[in-house]
Design an enzyme around this catalytic site. Structure first.
Site, PDB file in Angstrom:
ATOM      1  N   TYR A  22      14.884  10.523 110.856  1.00  0.00           N
ATOM      2  CA  TYR A  22      13.682  11.167 111.394  1.00  0.00           C
ATOM      3  C   TYR A  22      12.742  11.725 110.330  1.00  0.00           C
ATOM      4  O   TYR A  22      11.697  12.268 110.670  1.00  0.00           O
ATOM      5  CB  TYR A  22      14.098  12.300 112.353  1.00  0.00           C
ATOM      6  CG  TYR A  22      14.917  11.808 113.538  1.00  0.00           C
ATOM      7  CD1 TYR A  22      14.342  10.988 114.507  1.00  0.00           C
ATOM      8  CD2 TYR A  22      16.263  12.138 113.685  1.00  0.00           C
ATOM      9  CE1 TYR A  22      15.077  10.519 115.588  1.00  0.00           C
ATOM     10  CE2 TYR A  22      17.008  11.677 114.770  1.00  0.00           C
ATOM     11  CZ  TYR A  22      16.412  10.866 115.713  1.00  0.00           C
ATOM     12  OH  TYR A  22      17.132  10.396 116.778  1.00  0.00           O
ATOM     13  N   HIS A  98       7.764   6.403 117.728  1.00  0.00           N
ATOM     14  CA  HIS A  98       9.128   6.850 117.438  1.00  0.00           C
ATOM     15  C   HIS A  98       9.288   6.947 115.933  1.00  0.00           C
ATOM     16  O   HIS A  98       8.946   6.002 115.215  1.00  0.00           O
ATOM     17  CB  HIS A  98      10.166   5.900 118.034  1.00  0.00           C
ATOM     18  CG  HIS A  98      10.076   5.848 119.522  1.00  0.00           C
ATOM     19  ND1 HIS A  98      10.530   6.879 120.313  1.00  0.00           N
ATOM     20  CD2 HIS A  98       9.515   4.939 120.346  1.00  0.00           C
ATOM     21  CE1 HIS A  98      10.266   6.594 121.571  1.00  0.00           C
ATOM     22  NE2 HIS A  98       9.648   5.420 121.627  1.00  0.00           N
TER      23      HIS A  98
HETATM   24  C1  DQA Z   1      13.051   9.207 118.889  1.00  0.00           C
HETATM   25  C2  DQA Z   1      14.098   8.126 119.179  1.00  0.00           C
HETATM   26  C3  DQA Z   1      14.898   8.456 120.412  1.00  0.00           C
HETATM   27  O1  DQA Z   1      15.837   7.417 120.690  1.00  0.00           O
HETATM   28  C4  DQA Z   1      15.661   9.749 120.202  1.00  0.00           C
HETATM   29  O2  DQA Z   1      16.366  10.104 121.379  1.00  0.00           O
HETATM   30  C5  DQA Z   1      14.798  10.867 119.723  1.00  0.00           C
HETATM   31  C6  DQA Z   1      13.700  10.590 118.805  1.00  0.00           C
HETATM   32  C7  DQA Z   1      12.332   8.968 117.556  1.00  0.00           C
HETATM   33  O3  DQA Z   1      11.276   9.553 117.361  1.00  0.00           O
HETATM   34  O4  DQA Z   1      12.822   8.211 116.719  1.00  0.00           O
HETATM   35  O5  DQA Z   1      15.079  12.031 119.988  1.00  0.00           O
HETATM   36  O6  DQA Z   1      12.091   9.184 119.913  1.00  0.00           O
END
Ligand code: DQA
Length: 139
Positions: A22, A98
């Protein structure tokens, strides 16, 4: 141009989540960048984050009044038909973001309830994905 940036469940603890997936920024730091990128593009941005699905749905409804939406519903992406239904009447374009590359993680993350609704998807580009999303909408 007015843009809402809606972040969903667990994105408030970004700084504590796996930085490999992330990026290392906290939500505050991410939003600071988003506001700066928005200003550079001449857009009025409103960032919102919640862990409560009903509140997120209310904010999707609020977004009917703006010109475009950047949305990262986080885990809700993969199963919340309520959020899909809330975004469906949106007239302006929706960009799905994402931070991580959901297509290269667990199978259940590959599916998005928003996939066929959004104008553009930005996946796996970390915080810079939000800049790409804003640039897409500002164009
Ligand atoms: C997310 C990806 C999702 O699968 C995950 O549950 C998240 C973050 C991302 O930004 O990569 O909480 O949306």
């Amino acid at each position: 141009m007015r843009i809402d940036v809606l972040n969903g469940v667990n994105l408030d603890v970004l700084g504590r989540r796996d930085p490999e997936l992330y990026g290392g920024l906290s939500l505050d730091e991410l939003e600071t960048r988003i506001y700066r990128w928005g200003a550079e593009l001449g857009c009025t941005v409103r960032c919102r984050q919640t862990n409560h699905e009903g509140e997120f749905v209310d904010w999707c409804h609020d977004a009917y009044g703006v010109d475009g939406v950047v949305v990262n519903p986080a885990a809700w992406t993969h199963y919340s038909w309520a959020i899909r239904d809330a975004l469906e009447p949106m007239r302006g374009p929706i960009v799905e973001v994402h931070l991580s590359n959901v297509d290269e993680r667990e199978d259940w993350r590959r599916f998005s309830v928003l996939e066929d609704l959004v104008a553009h998807r930005v996946i796996g580009k970390g915080p810079d994905g939000y800049r790409e999303a804003l640039e897409y909408l500002a164009r």
